[in-house]
Structure formats: C-alpha cells, structure tokens
Design a protein around this motif. Structure first.
Motif, PDB file in Angstrom:
ATOM      1  N   ASP A  10      43.033  37.946  46.538  1.00 55.65           N
ATOM      2  CA  ASP A  10      42.301  38.316  45.327  1.00 55.65           C
ATOM      3  C   ASP A  10      41.063  37.444  45.155  1.00 55.65           C
ATOM      4  OD1 ASP A  10      43.273  35.878  44.454  1.00 55.65           O
ATOM      5  OD2 ASP A  10      44.443  36.692  42.792  1.00 55.65           O
ATOM      6  N   HIS A  37      43.036  43.784  49.689  1.00 54.98           N
ATOM      7  CA  HIS A  37      42.665  43.470  48.310  1.00 54.98           C
ATOM      8  C   HIS A  37      43.053  44.669  47.454  1.00 54.98           C
ATOM      9  CE1 HIS A  37      40.526  41.713  44.944  1.00 54.98           C
ATOM     10  NE2 HIS A  37      40.023  42.906  44.709  1.00 54.98           N
ATOM     11  N   ILE A  39      42.666  46.593  43.947  1.00 59.40           N
ATOM     12  CA  ILE A  39      41.803  46.758  42.783  1.00 59.40           C
ATOM     13  C   ILE A  39      42.589  47.504  41.720  1.00 59.40           C
ATOM     14  CG2 ILE A  39      39.675  47.783  41.884  1.00 59.40           C
ATOM     15  CD1 ILE A  39      38.570  47.658  44.777  1.00 59.40           C
ATOM     16  N   SER A  63      33.900  46.364  41.439  1.00 61.18           N
ATOM     17  CA  SER A  63      35.194  45.998  42.036  1.00 61.18           C
ATOM     18  C   SER A  63      35.163  46.135  43.550  1.00 61.18           C
ATOM     19  CB  SER A  63      36.305  46.875  41.458  1.00 61.18           C
ATOM     20  OG  SER A  63      36.436  46.652  40.083  1.00 61.18           O
ATOM     21  N   TRP A  66      33.189  43.232  45.062  1.00 60.42           N
ATOM     22  CA  TRP A  66      33.999  42.015  45.140  1.00 60.42           C
ATOM     23  C   TRP A  66      35.048  42.133  46.241  1.00 60.42           C
ATOM     24  CZ3 TRP A  66      32.760  37.462  43.487  1.00 60.42           C
ATOM     25  CH2 TRP A  66      31.893  37.332  42.406  1.00 60.42           C
ATOM     26  N   ALA A  67      35.683  43.290  46.349  1.00 57.20           N
ATOM     27  CA  ALA A  67      36.695  43.494  47.393  1.00 57.20           C
ATOM     28  C   ALA A  67      36.088  43.289  48.772  1.00 57.20           C
ATOM     29  CB  ALA A  67      37.306  44.892  47.278  1.00 57.20           C
ATOM     30  N   GLU A  68      34.934  43.880  48.997  1.00 56.02           N
ATOM     31  CA  GLU A  68      34.268  43.741  50.299  1.00 56.02           C
ATOM     32  C   GLU A  68      33.885  42.288  50.570  1.00 56.02           C
ATOM     33  OE1 GLU A  68      34.047  45.581  52.830  1.00 56.02           O
ATOM     34  OE2 GLU A  68      34.758  47.451  51.950  1.00 56.02           O
ATOM     35  N   TYR A  70      35.481  39.549  49.389  1.00 59.23           N
ATOM     36  CA  TYR A  70      36.711  38.816  49.718  1.00 59.23           C
ATOM     37  C   TYR A  70      37.200  39.166  51.127  1.00 59.23           C
ATOM     38  CZ  TYR A  70      36.955  38.210  44.599  1.00 59.23           C
ATOM     39  OH  TYR A  70      36.680  37.932  43.288  1.00 59.23           O
ATOM     40  N   LEU A  71      37.218  40.451  51.438  1.00 57.70           N
ATOM     41  CA  LEU A  71      37.709  40.888  52.744  1.00 57.70           C
ATOM     42  C   LEU A  71      36.767  40.458  53.865  1.00 57.70           C
ATOM     43  CD1 LEU A  71      39.005  44.408  51.701  1.00 57.70           C
ATOM     44  CD2 LEU A  71      40.379  42.367  52.193  1.00 57.70           C
ATOM     45  N   TYR A  89      40.768  47.753  51.103  1.00 64.25           N
ATOM     46  CA  TYR A  89      41.140  47.595  49.707  1.00 64.25           C
ATOM     47  C   TYR A  89      41.773  48.905  49.253  1.00 64.25           C
ATOM     48  CZ  TYR A  89      36.747  50.090  48.969  1.00 64.25           C
ATOM     49  OH  TYR A  89      35.729  51.012  49.021  1.00 64.25           O
TER      50      TYR A  89
END
Length: 145
Positions: A10, A37, A39, A63, A66-68, A70-71, A89
């Motif tokens: 996360d 991740h 969402i 969202s 942010w997911a991209e 983190y990943l 995600y």
C-alpha cells in the motif's frame, strides 16, 4: 521451498519493508514475486450536509497513479535484485479478499506483507488486513514489522 511470492503493498513504510524482505527471500530461494496494490472503490464523502467535491473519475485516476507508483517501485527493486516480478492493481472493497483471490489465481505459495499500513498501528490490534489474511489464508503468510 517457495517459488511464487505475493507482495501486497500500500506504499506505507511498513509495507515497503515487507516488500524488501519478500524480495530478499525470493532472491535467496530463486523465486518470482507478484506485487499487488488494492484500491478501495470510490465512495461519496459528505461533511454535514455538503458533499465533498471529489468525482469518481478523479478519485480513480489519482488512485491508479498512486498504484502505478507503488508497483513501479517494487518492479524496480525486483529488477535490481534479479528477481522476476509481475504486478497489478485491483479495485476491491475488501483488501483481504482481493489479496487471497489474487494469491490463488496467480498460484502463489507464500504471502509476505506488512503488519499494518496507512490505517495505522492500532489497526493491528483491531482487525487489520494483515490479521484478516493471517486468519483466512490457506497459504503461509509472513508478516513484517
């Protein structure tokens, strides 16, 4: 021993440490990893009688960004470590269910995750996602602090 490790993230500090430990383990075992991740779906927020002006499309776009991010960080670390890594995600209102579903669908044999995330340390004692995964997972789960 383990050949395909699921790394839910996360983006929190604890989650990032769990990713690092999962990648270390994967490298030692010559295993691959799958970074995930989750969402949470958009929910209209209101304050008193006013609806906060957040649209579903802007929430979704932010969202996903942010997911991209983190990943992407997990993929970069995996590449530097020489660990094969896939990632994605998903949108789901229950992160625990998403984690367990993806682990099963991707053929993972271990889940490595942080003890608590953005929701705070107190959630560890009050039903955190890590605790829910621990209780419900048919797979071994390694929880990192």
């Amino acid at each position: 021993m383990f050949k395909h490790i699921l790394l839910p993230t996360d983006g929190s500090e604890v989650s990032t440490r769990a990713v690092d430990q999962g990648l270390e383990l994967a490298k030692a075992l010559n295993a691959s990893v799958y970074a995930l991740h989750v969402i949470l779906p958009f929910q209209a927020l209101s304050y008193m009688t006013q609806v906060i002006p957040e649209s579903e499309s802007s929430y979704t776009e932010e969202s996903v960004r942010w997911a991209e991010r983190y990943l992407g960080e997990v993929r970069e670390k995996a590449q530097r470590a020489g660990v094969p890594c896939e990632s994605d995600y998903v949108f789901h209102k229950h992160p625990c269910d998403a984690i367990l579903d993806v682990a099963q669908k991707r053929g993972c044999d271990l889940i490595v995750m942080g003890s608590h995330g953005w929701r705070g340390f107190t959630k560890l004692l009050l039903g955190s996602e890590a605790q829910k995964v621990l209780v419900r997972s048919p797979l071994p789960v390694m929880v990192c602090r």
